[in-house]
Design a protein around this motif. Structure first.
Motif, PDB file in Angstrom:
ATOM      1  N   GLU A   2       9.162  32.337  39.055  1.00  0.00           N
ATOM      2  CA  GLU A   2       9.380  31.012  39.865  1.00  0.00           C
ATOM      3  C   GLU A   2       9.309  31.406  40.977  1.00  0.00           C
ATOM      4  N   PHE A   3       8.943  30.509  42.130  1.00  0.00           N
ATOM      5  CA  PHE A   3       8.898  30.675  43.480  1.00  0.00           C
ATOM      6  C   PHE A   3      10.437  30.311  44.069  1.00  0.00           C
ATOM      7  N   SER A   4      10.765  30.886  44.899  1.00  0.00           N
ATOM      8  CA  SER A   4      11.843  30.512  45.730  1.00  0.00           C
ATOM      9  C   SER A   4      11.634  30.308  47.254  1.00  0.00           C
ATOM     10  N   HIS A   5      12.427  29.904  48.006  1.00  0.00           N
ATOM     11  CA  HIS A   5      12.005  29.793  49.571  1.00  0.00           C
ATOM     12  C   HIS A   5      12.036  31.024  50.192  1.00  0.00           C
ATOM     13  N   SER A   6      12.669  32.253  49.620  1.00  0.00           N
ATOM     14  CA  SER A   6      12.757  33.617  50.187  1.00  0.00           C
ATOM     15  C   SER A   6      11.701  34.475  49.509  1.00  0.00           C
ATOM     16  N   ASP A   7      10.812  33.890  48.740  1.00  0.00           N
ATOM     17  CA  ASP A   7       9.949  34.728  47.922  1.00  0.00           C
ATOM     18  C   ASP A   7       8.776  34.668  48.685  1.00  0.00           C
ATOM     19  N   ASN A   8       8.076  35.765  48.707  1.00  0.00           N
ATOM     20  CA  ASN A   8       6.703  35.795  49.413  1.00  0.00           C
ATOM     21  C   ASN A   8       5.636  34.914  48.875  1.00  0.00           C
ATOM     22  N   ASN A   9       5.808  34.913  47.336  1.00  0.00           N
ATOM     23  CA  ASN A   9       4.913  34.318  46.727  1.00  0.00           C
ATOM     24  C   ASN A   9       4.943  32.720  46.955  1.00  0.00           C
ATOM     25  N   ASN A  10       6.119  32.182  47.665  1.00  0.00           N
ATOM     26  CA  ASN A  10       5.995  30.739  48.281  1.00  0.00           C
ATOM     27  C   ASN A  10       4.885  30.659  49.152  1.00  0.00           C
ATOM     28  N   LEU A  11       4.603  31.884  49.773  1.00  0.00           N
ATOM     29  CA  LEU A  11       3.141  31.450  50.686  1.00  0.00           C
ATOM     30  C   LEU A  11       1.969  31.365  49.915  1.00  0.00           C
ATOM     31  N   SER A  12       1.820  31.659  48.800  1.00  0.00           N
ATOM     32  CA  SER A  12       0.818  31.429  47.705  1.00  0.00           C
ATOM     33  C   SER A  12       0.700  29.937  47.567  1.00  0.00           C
ATOM     34  N   LEU A  13       1.750  29.272  46.955  1.00  0.00           N
ATOM     35  CA  LEU A  13       2.212  28.034  46.974  1.00  0.00           C
ATOM     36  C   LEU A  13       1.685  27.113  48.006  1.00  0.00           C
ATOM     37  N   THR A  14       2.251  27.400  49.165  1.00  0.00           N
ATOM     38  CA  THR A  14       1.865  26.634  50.410  1.00  0.00           C
ATOM     39  C   THR A  14       0.257  26.535  50.614  1.00  0.00           C
ATOM     40  N   LYS A  15      -0.255  27.822  50.642  1.00  0.00           N
ATOM     41  CA  LYS A  15      -1.686  28.128  50.793  1.00  0.00           C
ATOM     42  C   LYS A  15      -2.336  26.952  50.026  1.00  0.00           C
ATOM     43  N   PHE A  16      -2.021  27.086  48.485  1.00  0.00           N
ATOM     44  CA  PHE A  16      -2.726  26.319  47.423  1.00  0.00           C
ATOM     45  C   PHE A  16      -2.614  25.060  47.727  1.00  0.00           C
ATOM     46  N   GLU A  17      -1.373  24.253  48.355  1.00  0.00           N
ATOM     47  CA  GLU A  17      -1.181  23.205  48.427  1.00  0.00           C
ATOM     48  C   GLU A  17      -2.081  22.632  49.462  1.00  0.00           C
ATOM     49  N   SER A  18      -2.183  23.563  50.680  1.00  0.00           N
ATOM     50  CA  SER A  18      -2.949  23.213  51.902  1.00  0.00           C
ATOM     51  C   SER A  18      -4.314  23.145  51.512  1.00  0.00           C
ATOM     52  N   MET A  19      -4.950  23.982  50.542  1.00  0.00           N
ATOM     53  CA  MET A  19      -6.107  24.010  50.347  1.00  0.00           C
ATOM     54  C   MET A  19      -6.600  22.412  49.506  1.00  0.00           C
ATOM     55  N   LEU A  20      -5.560  22.117  48.657  1.00  0.00           N
ATOM     56  CA  LEU A  20      -5.927  20.722  47.947  1.00  0.00           C
ATOM     57  C   LEU A  20      -6.029  19.758  49.050  1.00  0.00           C
ATOM     58  N   LYS A  21      -5.107  19.622  50.205  1.00  0.00           N
ATOM     59  CA  LYS A  21      -5.149  18.716  51.090  1.00  0.00           C
ATOM     60  C   LYS A  21      -6.449  18.699  51.881  1.00  0.00           C
ATOM     61  N   THR A  22      -7.004  20.012  52.225  1.00  0.00           N
ATOM     62  CA  THR A  22      -8.123  20.149  53.059  1.00  0.00           C
ATOM     63  C   THR A  22      -9.429  20.171  52.449  1.00  0.00           C
ATOM     64  N   ASN A  23      -9.566  20.392  50.986  1.00  0.00           N
ATOM     65  CA  ASN A  23     -10.770  20.734  50.213  1.00  0.00           C
ATOM     66  C   ASN A  23     -11.413  21.968  50.548  1.00  0.00           C
ATOM     67  N   HIS A  24     -10.896  22.773  51.475  1.00  0.00           N
ATOM     68  CA  HIS A  24     -11.644  24.004  51.699  1.00  0.00           C
ATOM     69  C   HIS A  24     -11.060  24.979  50.597  1.00  0.00           C
ATOM     70  N   ILE A  25     -11.978  25.741  50.073  1.00  0.00           N
ATOM     71  CA  ILE A  25     -11.707  26.535  48.762  1.00  0.00           C
ATOM     72  C   ILE A  25     -11.409  27.788  49.209  1.00  0.00           C
ATOM     73  N   LEU A  26     -10.118  28.248  48.877  1.00  0.00           N
ATOM     74  CA  LEU A  26      -9.645  29.671  49.185  1.00  0.00           C
ATOM     75  C   LEU A  26      -9.493  30.693  48.072  1.00  0.00           C
ATOM     76  N   PHE A  27      -9.570  31.911  48.306  1.00  0.00           N
ATOM     77  CA  PHE A  27      -9.541  32.809  47.025  1.00  0.00           C
ATOM     78  C   PHE A  27      -7.997  33.297  46.805  1.00  0.00           C
ATOM     79  N   PHE A  28      -7.516  33.402  45.581  1.00  0.00           N
ATOM     80  CA  PHE A  28      -6.454  33.645  45.158  1.00  0.00           C
ATOM     81  C   PHE A  28      -6.684  34.832  44.122  1.00  0.00           C
TER      82      PHE A  28
END
Length: 462
Positions: A2-28
């Motif tokens: 599970e993600f938390s605000h202090s978790d580095n994995n939260n960056l992956s979630l932010t990056k993923f949601e940003s990708m959905l908004k821009t339609n630019h495919i990023l690698f995970f």
């Protein structure tokens, strides 16, 4: 994970949601996708989880874990055929993966094939060292089958591995309760507490078991230990108050209930019982204050309204009692006790039609006590509804064929209706059963006491 605000994995979630908004495919990487999907499933965001699964499989088409998430979503949406097909494909590729077996069992469970689900889960046990979740799943399947002994065995296994698994502990006690094994539950909890003496949940459950078998002093001691283990445990204070009430230690019970009010928002249960304790102590003013606080806190709590009703009924303030019994009935229209009280209050107020309606409703709800039949019938007589009264008593005869009270009433009704042969039959029956009840004729049917046949039959009993 599970993600938390202090978790580095939260960056992956932010990056993923940003990708959905821009339609630019990023690698995970596949693990990032797993964490993202797990997060969305835990949040109940199924649509976003499905997008993450689709994009994850686009980038990692051979990932078994991502495909298992797809199965999980299929099962959640009841697409069981698609889930089964995909699982069969995964099993061929990775037959030693316990998660495949778990999902297979989940599908079988959804199809009510609980025995087969248990077989599959037991196979999964052989494939993993992480057995607690599997024991719990097997226990749940046995619960679905009402096999409480087997369910209890597997929940006990959970607790043997993890003493902090309180979900398993609650399920164990549920099984003991269903099997009426209070003594066995007490024995088990005492053994558990030897290993884990500061478990407030176990002490609380032990107290409830003692309360069930009316060992109040032992129950009180158990709830005290629960509170020592966790002095903010509201449930233990409430149960402690309940035991103190049973022991008629009302002031201490009030103190225990009041502690719950200081720990959290007021509960209607605590307020109601404080009111009952004050009433038992003879403090009517405080009692009714707390009853009013109860219904203010929870206007839909019928027990609060009924407490006020009974309070005013005892005070012989019948208009107020009637007002509050109507409140209770509006919340629970199928409660026999409420309708009977409604009938009695109306009768005291001489609202005979409403009283008769109350007794009729009581009978319709299955309360076939003799007093209910008699009270309703007598009201029908008072209202001049003689044929309805006859029908009422004839129904009552099905339940009380040897009742002198009914026989004399039927006799009086039939003589009043000029059906002398039926009247004679029931009058003789009444005398045969109990001749001391003949005063009923005099009280309810004074006009027929001068009837020659009635006098003759009554005289014959002497």
């Amino acid at each position: 994970m599970e993600f938390s605000h202090s978790d580095n994995n939260n960056l992956s979630l932010t990056k993923f949601e940003s990708m959905l908004k821009t339609n630019h495919i990023l690698f995970f990487d596949s693990e990032e996708f797993e964490n993202i999907i797990h997060h969305y499933l835990n949040q109940g965001k199924i649509a976003l989880a499905k997008k993450a699964i689709r994009l994850g499989l686009d980038q990692h088409p051979t990932s078994t874990n991502l495909k298992l998430f797809k199965v999980e979503v299929f099962v959640f949406e009841d697409n069981l055929i698609e889930a089964d097909t995909l699982l069969n494909e995964l099993y061929i590729l990775d037959p030693m993966n316990e998660e495949i077996h778990i999902q297979k069992a989940n599908i079988l469970s959804k199809k009510d094939k609980h025995e087969k689900a248990i077989e599959v889960l037991k196979k999964a046990l052989e494939l993993t060292d992480d057995v607690v979740d599997l024991y719990s799943l097997i226990g749940m399947e046995y619960l679905f089958l009402d096999q409480f002994e087997n369910a209890k065995e597997f929940f006990i296994k959970c607790l043997e591995v993890d003493l902090e698994d309180y979900s398993a502990l609650y399920n164990i006690i549920y099984c003991f309760d269903f099997l009426d094994q209070n003594e066995e539950a007490i024995e088990y909890l005492n053994i558990f507490l030897d290993k884990n003496p500061y478990s407030e949940v176990a002490w609380h459950q032990l107290g409830k078991q003692y309360l069930t078998i009316k060992k109040y002093k032992k129950a009180l001691a158990a709830f005290d230990f629960a509170i020592i283990s966790d002095d903010t445990f509201i449930g233990a204070y409430l149960e402690r108050g309940k035991v103190l009430e049973k022991l008629k230690r009302y002031n201490e019970a009030i103190e225990s209930y009041n502690l719950t009010l200081s720990l959290d928002d007021p509960t209607s249960y605590a307020l109601l019982h404080i009111g009952k304790c004050y009433e038992k102590l003879g403090n009517s003013d405080l009692a009714v204050q707390y009853y009013y606080k109860t219904v203010h806190e929870d206007p839909l709590l019928d027990k609060g309204w009924i407490a006020i009703t009974k309070f005013y009924n005892k005070q012989k303030n019948y208009p107020k009692a009637l007002y509050y019994i109507n409140k209770a009935i509006n919340i629970d229209t199928e409660n026999v006790v409420y309708w009977k009280l409604y009938a009695q209050i109306n009768q005291r107020l001489k609202y005979y039609e409403e009283a008769e309606r109350g007794y009729k409703k009581t009978l319709e709800l299955g309360n076939y006590e003799l007093n209910t039949w008699v009270s309703r019938g007598d009201l029908l007589i008072k209202l001049g509804e003689l044929q309805a009264a006859v029908y009422n008593y004839e129904q009552a005869m099905d339940f009380y064929p040897e009742s002198a009270e009914i026989e004399y009433r039927l006799a009086g009704l039939y003589f009043t209706l000029n059906e002398a042969s039926k009247g004679s039959y029931h009058l003789k029956n009444g005398i045969k059963i109990n001749n001391e009840y003949s005063f009923i004729i005099d009280e309810l049917f004074p006009d027929i006491i001068k009837n020659f046949k009635v006098k003759s039959i009554l005289k014959s009993k002497l």
